[in-house]
Design a protein around this motif. Structure first.
Motif, PDB file in Angstrom:
ATOM      1  N   SER A 104    -131.470  38.218 -18.151  1.00 49.43           N
ATOM      2  CA  SER A 104    -131.017  36.909 -17.700  1.00 49.43           C
ATOM      3  C   SER A 104    -130.724  36.935 -16.209  1.00 49.43           C
ATOM      4  CB  SER A 104    -129.752  36.518 -18.465  1.00 49.43           C
ATOM      5  OG  SER A 104    -130.032  36.428 -19.847  1.00 49.43           O
ATOM      6  N   THR A 105    -130.366  35.778 -15.684  1.00 51.61           N
ATOM      7  CA  THR A 105    -130.119  35.651 -14.251  1.00 51.61           C
ATOM      8  C   THR A 105    -128.707  35.136 -14.015  1.00 51.61           C
ATOM      9  OG1 THR A 105    -132.448  35.178 -13.894  1.00 51.61           O
ATOM     10  CG2 THR A 105    -130.969  34.645 -12.097  1.00 51.61           C
ATOM     11  N   ARG A 106    -127.756  36.045 -13.907  1.00 54.26           N
ATOM     12  CA  ARG A 106    -126.378  35.707 -13.535  1.00 54.26           C
ATOM     13  C   ARG A 106    -126.337  35.787 -12.012  1.00 54.26           C
ATOM     14  NH1 ARG A 106    -121.317  35.307 -16.135  1.00 54.26           N
ATOM     15  NH2 ARG A 106    -122.332  35.612 -18.135  1.00 54.26           N
ATOM     16  N   LEU A 107    -126.984  34.821 -11.379  1.00 50.85           N
ATOM     17  CA  LEU A 107    -127.288  34.859  -9.958  1.00 50.85           C
ATOM     18  C   LEU A 107    -126.071  35.049  -9.069  1.00 50.85           C
ATOM     19  CD1 LEU A 107    -129.537  34.659  -7.853  1.00 50.85           C
ATOM     20  CD2 LEU A 107    -129.206  32.184  -7.861  1.00 50.85           C
ATOM     21  N   PRO A 121    -130.468  29.774 -12.810  1.00 49.74           N
ATOM     22  CA  PRO A 121    -129.515  30.824 -13.158  1.00 49.74           C
ATOM     23  C   PRO A 121    -128.908  30.567 -14.543  1.00 49.74           C
ATOM     24  CG  PRO A 121    -128.585  29.374 -11.481  1.00 49.74           C
ATOM     25  CD  PRO A 121    -129.989  28.932 -11.717  1.00 49.74           C
ATOM     26  N   GLU A 122    -129.185  31.467 -15.467  1.00 54.12           N
ATOM     27  CA  GLU A 122    -128.677  31.336 -16.835  1.00 54.12           C
ATOM     28  C   GLU A 122    -128.453  32.713 -17.424  1.00 54.12           C
ATOM     29  OE1 GLU A 122    -131.159  28.837 -19.243  1.00 54.12           O
ATOM     30  OE2 GLU A 122    -130.509  27.045 -18.180  1.00 54.12           O
ATOM     31  N   ASP A 123    -127.518  32.775 -18.342  1.00 49.73           N
ATOM     32  CA  ASP A 123    -127.226  34.005 -19.057  1.00 49.73           C
ATOM     33  C   ASP A 123    -126.900  33.630 -20.497  1.00 49.73           C
ATOM     34  OD1 ASP A 123    -126.795  36.680 -19.562  1.00 49.73           O
ATOM     35  OD2 ASP A 123    -125.390  36.962 -17.919  1.00 49.73           O
ATOM     36  N   GLY A 124    -126.695  34.614 -21.334  1.00 55.46           N
ATOM     37  CA  GLY A 124    -126.526  34.371 -22.758  1.00 55.46           C
ATOM     38  C   GLY A 124    -125.220  33.734 -23.167  1.00 55.46           C
ATOM     39  N   ASP A 125    -124.223  33.679 -22.288  1.00 54.96           N
ATOM     40  CA  ASP A 125    -122.933  33.115 -22.662  1.00 54.96           C
ATOM     41  C   ASP A 125    -122.801  31.704 -22.091  1.00 54.96           C
ATOM     42  OD1 ASP A 125    -122.660  33.733 -19.994  1.00 54.96           O
ATOM     43  OD2 ASP A 125    -120.976  35.100 -20.245  1.00 54.96           O
ATOM     44  N   VAL A 168    -125.272  27.080 -12.178  1.00 56.95           N
ATOM     45  CA  VAL A 168    -125.626  26.507 -10.877  1.00 56.95           C
ATOM     46  C   VAL A 168    -124.399  26.483  -9.965  1.00 56.95           C
ATOM     47  CG1 VAL A 168    -126.348  24.375  -9.706  1.00 56.95           C
ATOM     48  CG2 VAL A 168    -127.588  25.175 -11.733  1.00 56.95           C
ATOM     49  N   GLN A 169    -123.266  26.045 -10.488  1.00 51.79           N
ATOM     50  CA  GLN A 169    -122.055  25.949  -9.671  1.00 51.79           C
ATOM     51  C   GLN A 169    -121.568  27.320  -9.213  1.00 51.79           C
ATOM     52  OE1 GLN A 169    -119.300  23.631 -11.982  1.00 51.79           O
ATOM     53  NE2 GLN A 169    -120.513  21.765 -11.766  1.00 51.79           N
ATOM     54  N   ASP A 170    -121.590  28.309 -10.101  1.00 48.65           N
ATOM     55  CA  ASP A 170    -121.165  29.652  -9.708  1.00 48.65           C
ATOM     56  C   ASP A 170    -122.107  30.221  -8.650  1.00 48.65           C
ATOM     57  OD1 ASP A 170    -119.542  32.151 -10.028  1.00 48.65           O
ATOM     58  OD2 ASP A 170    -121.509  32.915 -10.629  1.00 48.65           O
ATOM     59  N   SER A 171    -123.391  30.013  -8.825  1.00 48.92           N
ATOM     60  CA  SER A 171    -124.375  30.493  -7.841  1.00 48.92           C
ATOM     61  C   SER A 171    -124.154  29.818  -6.494  1.00 48.92           C
ATOM     62  CB  SER A 171    -125.792  30.228  -8.341  1.00 48.92           C
ATOM     63  OG  SER A 171    -126.024  30.915  -9.551  1.00 48.92           O
TER      64      SER A 171
END
Length: 156
Positions: A49-52, A81-85, A93-96
């Motif tokens: 996944s992409t925890r950017l 940006p997406e991850d399993g949780d 998007v906001q965290d990135s």
């Protein structure tokens, strides 16, 4: 970059969830572009996944220790940006975007080359990186011609 004598490093990243974010060194700043580096590049595989935001923060830390006046973080992304949780949709998007803003405040120039040609990609990319700080490349085969153009503009 080697021919232009620009100090550079290359890293890959992947993961599954907040506890399994992996960063892979392909070429450190101190490495020369040799067969070992080329082998690491050839053996890169997409996955995870992409925890950017986490990776941008890590790269910001690495680049903050560099002495150069112009420090560029160039990201090559395959999508949102997406991850399993809960790190999906607007949360990812906001965290990135927060991580990118912090990188910019620390003196980095951040730019993204995205392979996400889906409708709506430019909206989330602009939210994360800002206007004019990303390029969407429709097909991976275009990268060999588009990346040198981007790099030329970034190292000026």
């Amino acid at each position: 970059l080697e021919a232009l004598q620009c100090p550079h490093a290359l890293y890959g990243f992947s993961g599954e969830g907040p506890d399994l974010c992996k960063v892979q060194r392909i070429k450190a700043f101190s490495d020369v572009m040799d067969d070992d580096v080329r082998k690491r590049m050839v053996h890169l595989q997409a996955g995870g996944s992409t925890r950017l935001g986490a990776y941008v923060r890590h790269a910001t830390h690495l680049l903050s220790r560099r002495p150069e006046d112009r420090r560029v973080l160039l990201l090559l992304s395959d999508g949102r940006p997406e991850d399993g949780d809960d790190y999906r949709g607007s949360s990812g998007v906001q965290d990135s975007a927060l991580a990118v803003r912090a990188a910019i405040r620390s003196g980095l120039f951040v730019f993204c080359v995205s392979l996400d040609g889906r409708e709506g990609a430019s909206t989330y990319l602009q939210e994360i990186f800002g206007k004019g700080r990303f390029l969407i490349v429709e097909r991976p085969e275009q990268l060999p011609t588009r990346l040198p153009e981007v790099l030329r503009d970034l190292v000026r």
